[in-house]
Design a protein around this motif. Structure first.
Motif, PDB file in Angstrom:
ATOM      1  N   MET A  71      -9.105   4.827  -8.648  1.00 19.56           N
ATOM      2  CA  MET A  71      -7.902   4.790  -7.756  1.00 19.56           C
ATOM      3  C   MET A  71      -8.470   3.452  -6.847  1.00 19.56           C
ATOM      4  SD  MET A  71      -7.465   8.533  -5.971  1.00 19.56           S
ATOM      5  CE  MET A  71      -9.359   8.930  -5.699  1.00 19.56           C
ATOM      6  N   LEU A  72      -7.522   2.686  -6.447  1.00 18.41           N
ATOM      7  CA  LEU A  72      -7.658   1.126  -5.906  1.00 18.41           C
ATOM      8  C   LEU A  72      -6.987   1.127  -4.634  1.00 18.41           C
ATOM      9  CD1 LEU A  72      -9.087  -1.564  -5.607  1.00 18.41           C
ATOM     10  CD2 LEU A  72      -7.241  -2.336  -7.409  1.00 18.41           C
ATOM     11  N   SER A  73      -7.391   0.421  -3.560  1.00 14.90           N
ATOM     12  CA  SER A  73      -6.422   0.124  -2.432  1.00 14.90           C
ATOM     13  C   SER A  73      -7.193  -1.003  -1.767  1.00 14.90           C
ATOM     14  CB  SER A  73      -6.445   1.433  -1.373  1.00 14.90           C
ATOM     15  OG  SER A  73      -5.782   0.931  -0.179  1.00 14.90           O
ATOM     16  N   SER A  74      -6.354  -1.988  -1.372  1.00 17.39           N
ATOM     17  CA  SER A  74      -6.944  -2.984  -0.414  1.00 17.39           C
ATOM     18  C   SER A  74      -7.241  -2.582   1.091  1.00 17.39           C
ATOM     19  CB  SER A  74      -5.682  -4.092   0.019  1.00 17.39           C
ATOM     20  OG  SER A  74      -4.606  -3.286   0.612  1.00 17.39           O
ATOM     21  N   THR A  81       0.292  -2.529 -12.064  1.00 11.22           N
ATOM     22  CA  THR A  81      -0.082  -1.340 -11.312  1.00 11.22           C
ATOM     23  C   THR A  81      -1.325  -1.864 -10.437  1.00 11.22           C
ATOM     24  OG1 THR A  81       0.210   0.292 -12.923  1.00 11.22           O
ATOM     25  CG2 THR A  81      -0.925   0.953 -10.995  1.00 11.22           C
ATOM     26  N   VAL A  82      -2.203  -2.714 -10.751  1.00 17.44           N
ATOM     27  CA  VAL A  82      -3.281  -3.496 -10.018  1.00 17.44           C
ATOM     28  C   VAL A  82      -2.633  -4.122  -8.864  1.00 17.44           C
ATOM     29  CG1 VAL A  82      -5.123  -5.209  -9.749  1.00 17.44           C
ATOM     30  CG2 VAL A  82      -4.934  -3.402 -11.748  1.00 17.44           C
ATOM     31  N   THR A  83      -1.658  -5.040  -9.142  1.00 22.07           N
ATOM     32  CA  THR A  83      -0.963  -5.849  -7.976  1.00 22.07           C
ATOM     33  C   THR A  83      -0.428  -4.965  -6.924  1.00 22.07           C
ATOM     34  OG1 THR A  83      -0.780  -7.559  -9.789  1.00 22.07           O
ATOM     35  CG2 THR A  83       0.882  -7.533  -7.929  1.00 22.07           C
ATOM     36  N   TYR A  84       0.437  -4.170  -7.532  1.00 21.74           N
ATOM     37  CA  TYR A  84       1.127  -3.138  -6.466  1.00 21.74           C
ATOM     38  C   TYR A  84       0.181  -2.382  -5.881  1.00 21.74           C
ATOM     39  CZ  TYR A  84       5.569  -3.265  -9.243  1.00 21.74           C
ATOM     40  OH  TYR A  84       6.895  -3.746  -9.671  1.00 21.74           O
ATOM     41  N   ALA A  85      -1.167  -1.988  -6.199  1.00 22.63           N
ATOM     42  CA  ALA A  85      -2.092  -1.107  -5.587  1.00 22.63           C
ATOM     43  C   ALA A  85      -2.631  -1.978  -4.372  1.00 22.63           C
ATOM     44  CB  ALA A  85      -3.194  -0.684  -6.584  1.00 22.63           C
ATOM     45  N   THR A  86      -2.650  -3.350  -4.533  1.00 24.94           N
ATOM     46  CA  THR A  86      -3.443  -4.331  -3.387  1.00 24.94           C
ATOM     47  C   THR A  86      -2.156  -4.811  -2.708  1.00 24.94           C
ATOM     48  OG1 THR A  86      -3.491  -5.933  -5.220  1.00 24.94           O
ATOM     49  CG2 THR A  86      -5.416  -4.378  -4.908  1.00 24.94           C
ATOM     50  N   THR A  87      -0.802  -4.701  -2.771  1.00 21.16           N
ATOM     51  CA  THR A  87       0.048  -5.359  -2.069  1.00 21.16           C
ATOM     52  C   THR A  87       1.160  -4.374  -1.720  1.00 21.16           C
ATOM     53  OG1 THR A  87       1.095  -5.743  -4.204  1.00 21.16           O
ATOM     54  CG2 THR A  87      -0.310  -7.432  -3.108  1.00 21.16           C
ATOM     55  N   ALA A  88       2.102  -3.670  -2.500  1.00 19.28           N
ATOM     56  CA  ALA A  88       3.154  -3.066  -2.064  1.00 19.28           C
ATOM     57  C   ALA A  88       2.838  -1.569  -2.027  1.00 19.28           C
ATOM     58  CB  ALA A  88       4.178  -3.182  -3.268  1.00 19.28           C
ATOM     59  N   ALA A  89       1.654  -1.098  -2.339  1.00 23.01           N
ATOM     60  CA  ALA A  89       1.467   0.455  -2.269  1.00 23.01           C
ATOM     61  C   ALA A  89       0.209   0.572  -1.310  1.00 23.01           C
ATOM     62  CB  ALA A  89       1.286   0.880  -3.588  1.00 23.01           C
ATOM     63  N   ASP A  90      -0.207   1.743  -1.032  1.00 18.39           N
ATOM     64  CA  ASP A  90      -1.440   2.276  -0.150  1.00 18.39           C
ATOM     65  C   ASP A  90      -2.368   2.439  -1.113  1.00 18.39           C
ATOM     66  OD1 ASP A  90       0.118   2.055   2.327  1.00 18.39           O
ATOM     67  OD2 ASP A  90       1.267   4.039   1.360  1.00 18.39           O
ATOM     68  N   ILE A  91      -2.222   2.742  -2.264  1.00 16.51           N
ATOM     69  CA  ILE A  91      -3.000   2.992  -3.231  1.00 16.51           C
ATOM     70  C   ILE A  91      -2.510   3.195  -4.671  1.00 16.51           C
ATOM     71  CG2 ILE A  91      -2.818   5.687  -3.522  1.00 16.51           C
ATOM     72  CD1 ILE A  91      -5.878   5.871  -3.358  1.00 16.51           C
ATOM     73  N   LEU A 101      -6.918  12.706  -1.565  1.00 19.06           N
ATOM     74  CA  LEU A 101      -6.716  11.512  -0.668  1.00 19.06           C
ATOM     75  C   LEU A 101      -5.367  11.178  -0.888  1.00 19.06           C
ATOM     76  CD1 LEU A 101      -7.653   9.199   1.379  1.00 19.06           C
ATOM     77  CD2 LEU A 101      -8.227   7.806  -1.047  1.00 19.06           C
ATOM     78  N   ILE A 102      -4.684  11.245  -1.894  1.00 15.60           N
ATOM     79  CA  ILE A 102      -3.282  10.644  -2.071  1.00 15.60           C
ATOM     80  C   ILE A 102      -2.396  11.808  -1.427  1.00 15.60           C
ATOM     81  CG2 ILE A 102      -3.755   9.799  -4.268  1.00 15.60           C
ATOM     82  CD1 ILE A 102      -2.233  11.845  -5.850  1.00 15.60           C
ATOM     83  N   LYS A 103      -2.723  12.830  -1.037  1.00 17.28           N
ATOM     84  CA  LYS A 103      -1.833  13.728  -0.240  1.00 17.28           C
ATOM     85  C   LYS A 103      -1.593  13.546   1.186  1.00 17.28           C
ATOM     86  CE  LYS A 103      -4.482  17.846   0.179  1.00 17.28           C
ATOM     87  NZ  LYS A 103      -4.887  19.346   0.054  1.00 17.28           N
ATOM     88  N   GLU A 104      -2.579  12.658   1.734  1.00 24.68           N
ATOM     89  CA  GLU A 104      -2.568  12.360   3.063  1.00 24.68           C
ATOM     90  C   GLU A 104      -1.254  11.877   3.687  1.00 24.68           C
ATOM     91  OE1 GLU A 104      -5.391  13.212   5.198  1.00 24.68           O
ATOM     92  OE2 GLU A 104      -5.957  14.259   3.533  1.00 24.68           O
ATOM     93  N   ASP A 105      -0.902  11.877   4.904  1.00 24.00           N
ATOM     94  CA  ASP A 105       0.279  11.365   5.462  1.00 24.00           C
ATOM     95  C   ASP A 105       0.166   9.706   5.443  1.00 24.00           C
ATOM     96  OD1 ASP A 105       1.348  13.894   5.584  1.00 24.00           O
ATOM     97  OD2 ASP A 105       0.998  13.974   7.784  1.00 24.00           O
TER      98      ASP A 105
END
Length: 248
Positions: free
Chosen positions: A102-105, A165-175, A116-120
């Protein structure tokens, strides 16, 4: 006219002489340049032409006649289908086993694991399209096995491949759920384990065994066989390990 036709055939043969066309699952994009560089140390005259994409889309292209000689897939299912359809001349074998992360910026509390992914605070979760990308399939399986499907069903952002998905994970998504091998790319070196990323519990998903086959247009092609043997050899295994894969 015959001389002209023969001349054209010879010209076309010369253009493609020494070139091996490989279809490569997107998760291998981070290791493939080093693999090719190592291969070319002993095969300097062989040019390796790489096409990256999701395994499902690459399989469809091969079945529609795309001129790939080797397919390095992200699982065993897609190369097995090519072998069953007599499009591949070698039985699929595992060249590496991948892992999910799992990756996030953002800096997140990874002590919670996949929960963690169910957190608000997590409103968008990036995953690769599970219909065409094996790492997307593995992510969905992990989420289901963790009993988080209902809590997260409206959060998903789908990418075409694991690299997207890596791009999305570090830009458009939270994780995002990515291939762990992605984290060995220099561009992602700023992200820290247990701060920006963490491995997904491997007991939550089926082992991601990645398979390789030679396509039937490459029968008796010595250069194709040389690259195939290299990928299954000790030098390639060391590179795969360096990029976070498991090899046996």
């Amino acid at each position: 006219m015959k001389k002209i036709i023969l001349g054209l055939v010879f010209l076309c043969s010369s253009i493609f002489a020494g070139q091996v066309n490989i279809a490569v699952a997107a998760n291998v994009s981070y290791a493939i340049n080093e693999l090719i560089a190592e291969f070319n140390k002993t095969n300097p005259d062989t040019k390796i032409q790489v096409t990256l994409g999701s395994s499902g889309k690459l399989t469809a292209q091969i079945k529609n006649g795309a001129p790939f000689n080797i397919f390095m897939a992200a699982n065993m299912k897609f190369p097995e289908s090519l072998y069953e359809d007599k499009i591949a001349i070698t039985k699929p074998v595992v060249y590496a086993q991948g892992a999910l992360a799992m990756l996030s910026s953002k800096e997140l509390d990874y002590s919670k694991g996949i929960n963690l992914i169910k957190e608000d605070s997590i409103s968008k979760i990036a995953i690769a399209n599970p219909k065409t990308a094996p790492y997307g399939t593995a992510a969905v399986e992990a989420i289901k096995n963790a009993n988080l499907e209902e809590a997260t069903k409206d959060k998903f952002v789908y990418a075409e491949s694991i690299s997207q998905t890596v791009t999305y994970a570090t830009t458009a998504a939270d994780i995002g759920f990515i291939a762990k091998s992605s984290l060995y790319d220099e561009k992602l070196s700023k992200y820290k384990e247990n701060v920006n990323w963490a491995s997904v519990d491997p007991t939550l998903y089926t082992p991601i065994k990645q398979g390789i086959v030679i396509i039937n247009n490459a029968v008796d092609n010595a250069e194709v066989k040389a690259f195939y043997d290299f990928i299954l050899g000790e030098k390639a295994k060391k590179i795969f390990v360096d990029y976070g894969y498991i090899v046996k």
